[in-house]
Scaffold this motif. Structure first.
Motif, PDB file in Angstrom:
ATOM      1  N   VAL A 193       0.824  -1.213   0.000  1.00 44.60           N
ATOM      2  CA  VAL A 193       0.000   0.000   0.000  1.00 44.60           C
ATOM      3  C   VAL A 193       0.857   1.261   0.000  1.00 44.60           C
ATOM      4  N   ARG A 194       0.203   2.349  -0.307  1.00 45.20           N
ATOM      5  CA  ARG A 194       0.752   3.681  -0.110  1.00 45.20           C
ATOM      6  C   ARG A 194      -0.175   4.357   0.898  1.00 45.20           C
ATOM      7  N   ILE A 195       0.383   4.734   2.026  1.00 44.74           N
ATOM      8  CA  ILE A 195      -0.397   5.400   3.069  1.00 44.74           C
ATOM      9  C   ILE A 195      -0.116   6.893   2.970  1.00 44.74           C
ATOM     10  N   VAL A 196      -1.171   7.677   2.824  1.00 42.53           N
ATOM     11  CA  VAL A 196      -1.046   9.129   2.787  1.00 42.53           C
ATOM     12  C   VAL A 196      -1.619   9.667   4.091  1.00 42.53           C
ATOM     13  N   PHE A 197      -0.794  10.457   4.790  1.00 42.40           N
ATOM     14  CA  PHE A 197      -1.174  10.980   6.097  1.00 42.40           C
ATOM     15  C   PHE A 197      -1.738  12.392   5.978  1.00 42.40           C
ATOM     16  N   THR A 198      -2.365  12.872   7.026  1.00 41.34           N
ATOM     17  CA  THR A 198      -3.009  14.187   7.010  1.00 41.34           C
ATOM     18  C   THR A 198      -2.015  15.327   6.848  1.00 41.34           C
ATOM     19  N   ASP A 199      -0.724  15.097   7.096  1.00 40.23           N
ATOM     20  CA  ASP A 199       0.287  16.143   6.900  1.00 40.23           C
ATOM     21  C   ASP A 199       0.994  16.003   5.548  1.00 40.23           C
ATOM     22  N   ASP A 200       0.352  15.301   4.597  1.00 41.97           N
ATOM     23  CA  ASP A 200       0.826  15.103   3.221  1.00 41.97           C
ATOM     24  C   ASP A 200       2.074  14.228   3.109  1.00 41.97           C
ATOM     25  N   ALA A 259       8.413  -6.606   2.888  1.00 41.00           N
ATOM     26  CA  ALA A 259       7.799  -7.639   2.054  1.00 41.00           C
ATOM     27  C   ALA A 259       7.866  -9.024   2.687  1.00 41.00           C
ATOM     28  N   ASN A 260       8.773  -9.230   3.640  1.00 42.77           N
ATOM     29  CA  ASN A 260       8.922 -10.529   4.299  1.00 42.77           C
ATOM     30  C   ASN A 260       8.110 -10.644   5.586  1.00 42.77           C
ATOM     31  N   GLY A 261       7.388  -9.602   5.947  1.00 41.87           N
ATOM     32  CA  GLY A 261       6.556  -9.647   7.144  1.00 41.87           C
ATOM     33  C   GLY A 261       7.247  -9.176   8.403  1.00 41.87           C
ATOM     34  N   LYS A 262       8.436  -8.612   8.303  1.00 34.23           N
ATOM     35  CA  LYS A 262       9.151  -8.099   9.467  1.00 34.23           C
ATOM     36  C   LYS A 262       8.618  -6.704   9.803  1.00 34.23           C
ATOM     37  N   VAL A 263       8.300  -6.474  11.067  1.00 38.94           N
ATOM     38  CA  VAL A 263       7.773  -5.171  11.487  1.00 38.94           C
ATOM     39  C   VAL A 263       8.860  -4.108  11.311  1.00 38.94           C
ATOM     40  N   LEU A 264       8.516  -3.050  10.587  1.00 37.03           N
ATOM     41  CA  LEU A 264       9.442  -1.938  10.378  1.00 37.03           C
ATOM     42  C   LEU A 264       9.126  -0.761  11.294  1.00 37.03           C
ATOM     43  N   GLY A 265       7.873  -0.630  11.677  1.00 36.01           N
ATOM     44  CA  GLY A 265       7.481   0.489  12.514  1.00 36.01           C
ATOM     45  C   GLY A 265       5.989   0.506  12.730  1.00 36.01           C
ATOM     46  N   SER A 266       5.509   1.630  13.226  1.00 31.44           N
ATOM     47  CA  SER A 266       4.077   1.761  13.499  1.00 31.44           C
ATOM     48  C   SER A 266       3.615   3.151  13.101  1.00 31.44           C
ATOM     49  N   TYR A 267       2.314   3.293  12.976  1.00 34.12           N
ATOM     50  CA  TYR A 267       1.728   4.588  12.638  1.00 34.12           C
ATOM     51  C   TYR A 267       0.409   4.749  13.379  1.00 34.12           C
ATOM     52  N   ASN A 268      -0.002   5.999  13.523  1.00 30.24           N
ATOM     53  CA  ASN A 268      -1.254   6.328  14.181  1.00 30.24           C
ATOM     54  C   ASN A 268      -2.345   6.336  13.117  1.00 30.24           C
ATOM     55  N   TYR A 269      -3.274   5.406  13.207  1.00 32.11           N
ATOM     56  CA  TYR A 269      -4.319   5.275  12.188  1.00 32.11           C
ATOM     57  C   TYR A 269      -5.200   6.523  12.113  1.00 32.11           C
ATOM     58  N   GLN A 270      -5.286   7.272  13.196  1.00 32.65           N
ATOM     59  CA  GLN A 270      -6.096   8.488  13.206  1.00 32.65           C
ATOM     60  C   GLN A 270      -5.497   9.547  12.268  1.00 32.65           C
ATOM     61  N   ARG A 271      -4.189   9.467  11.995  1.00 33.35           N
ATOM     62  CA  ARG A 271      -3.520  10.449  11.140  1.00 33.35           C
ATOM     63  C   ARG A 271      -3.537  10.059   9.662  1.00 33.35           C
ATOM     64  N   VAL A 272      -4.172   8.933   9.318  1.00 33.29           N
ATOM     65  CA  VAL A 272      -4.211   8.460   7.936  1.00 33.29           C
ATOM     66  C   VAL A 272      -5.317   9.195   7.180  1.00 33.29           C
ATOM     67  N   GLU A 317       3.861  10.566   2.777  1.00 28.63           N
ATOM     68  CA  GLU A 317       3.453   9.293   2.195  1.00 28.63           C
ATOM     69  C   GLU A 317       4.405   8.197   2.637  1.00 28.63           C
ATOM     70  N   LEU A 318       3.877   6.992   2.723  1.00 25.56           N
ATOM     71  CA  LEU A 318       4.676   5.828   3.105  1.00 25.56           C
ATOM     72  C   LEU A 318       4.253   4.659   2.233  1.00 25.56           C
ATOM     73  N   GLU A 319       5.188   4.101   1.476  1.00 23.97           N
ATOM     74  CA  GLU A 319       4.912   2.914   0.674  1.00 23.97           C
ATOM     75  C   GLU A 319       5.440   1.717   1.443  1.00 23.97           C
ATOM     76  N   THR A 320       4.547   0.802   1.802  1.00 22.94           N
ATOM     77  CA  THR A 320       4.904  -0.288   2.690  1.00 22.94           C
ATOM     78  C   THR A 320       3.920  -1.438   2.541  1.00 22.94           C
ATOM     79  N   TYR A 321       3.967  -2.371   3.462  1.00 26.47           N
ATOM     80  CA  TYR A 321       3.035  -3.497   3.507  1.00 26.47           C
ATOM     81  C   TYR A 321       2.277  -3.453   4.826  1.00 26.47           C
ATOM     82  N   ILE A 322       0.984  -3.784   4.770  1.00 26.02           N
ATOM     83  CA  ILE A 322       0.171  -3.897   5.977  1.00 26.02           C
ATOM     84  C   ILE A 322      -0.599  -5.210   5.906  1.00 26.02           C
ATOM     85  N   LYS A 323      -1.170  -5.614   7.036  1.00 30.12           N
ATOM     86  CA  LYS A 323      -1.893  -6.888   7.067  1.00 30.12           C
ATOM     87  C   LYS A 323      -3.381  -6.727   6.817  1.00 30.12           C
TER      88      LYS A 323
END
Length: 107
Positions: free
Chosen positions: A43-50, A81-94, A52-58
């Motif tokens: 996915v590409r996640i676009v946050f409220t502060d413009d 891509a291998n399922g290793k956690v890289l970080g976290s994000y606040n879903y409210q800011r998506v 972007e993060l291209e990554t994988y989610i479950k």
């Protein structure tokens, strides 16, 4: 002590655990230890502060293992891509999540 008494004692303890009010889940004793792995979505996640993060989610919402805090903020994880956690994000800011179709691997 005889083997019958020991076996009876163990069975009695297990019976008490199965019938008690504690959070003991006896069904998990008999399930295989390898649970089916969740599929990762590119996915590409676009946050409220413009940003972007291209990554994988479950999944496309708040994860089952994610946390929702008082006031509506949340914590979800993103992966490589291998399922290793890289970080976290606040879903409210998506602002939105765009699914990126993956090209067929091996073709």
């Amino acid at each position: 002590m005889s083997k019958g008494r020991i076996l009876g004692g163990i069975l009695l303890i297990l019976l008490l655990l199965f019938n008690s009010g504690c959070n003991f889940e006896g069904k998990k004793l008999f399930q295989s230890s390898s649970a089916p792995e969740e599929q990762l979505i590119k996915v590409r996640i676009v946050f409220t502060d413009d940003q972007e993060l291209e990554t994988y989610i479950k999944n496309l919402g708040i994860e089952e293992k994610g946390k929702v805090y008082v006031g509506g903020s949340s914590l979800s994880y993103f992966y490589d891509a291998n399922g290793k956690v890289l970080g976290s994000y606040n879903y409210q800011r998506v602002l939105y999540i765009e699914i990126i179709p993956e090209k067929n691997k091996g073709k």
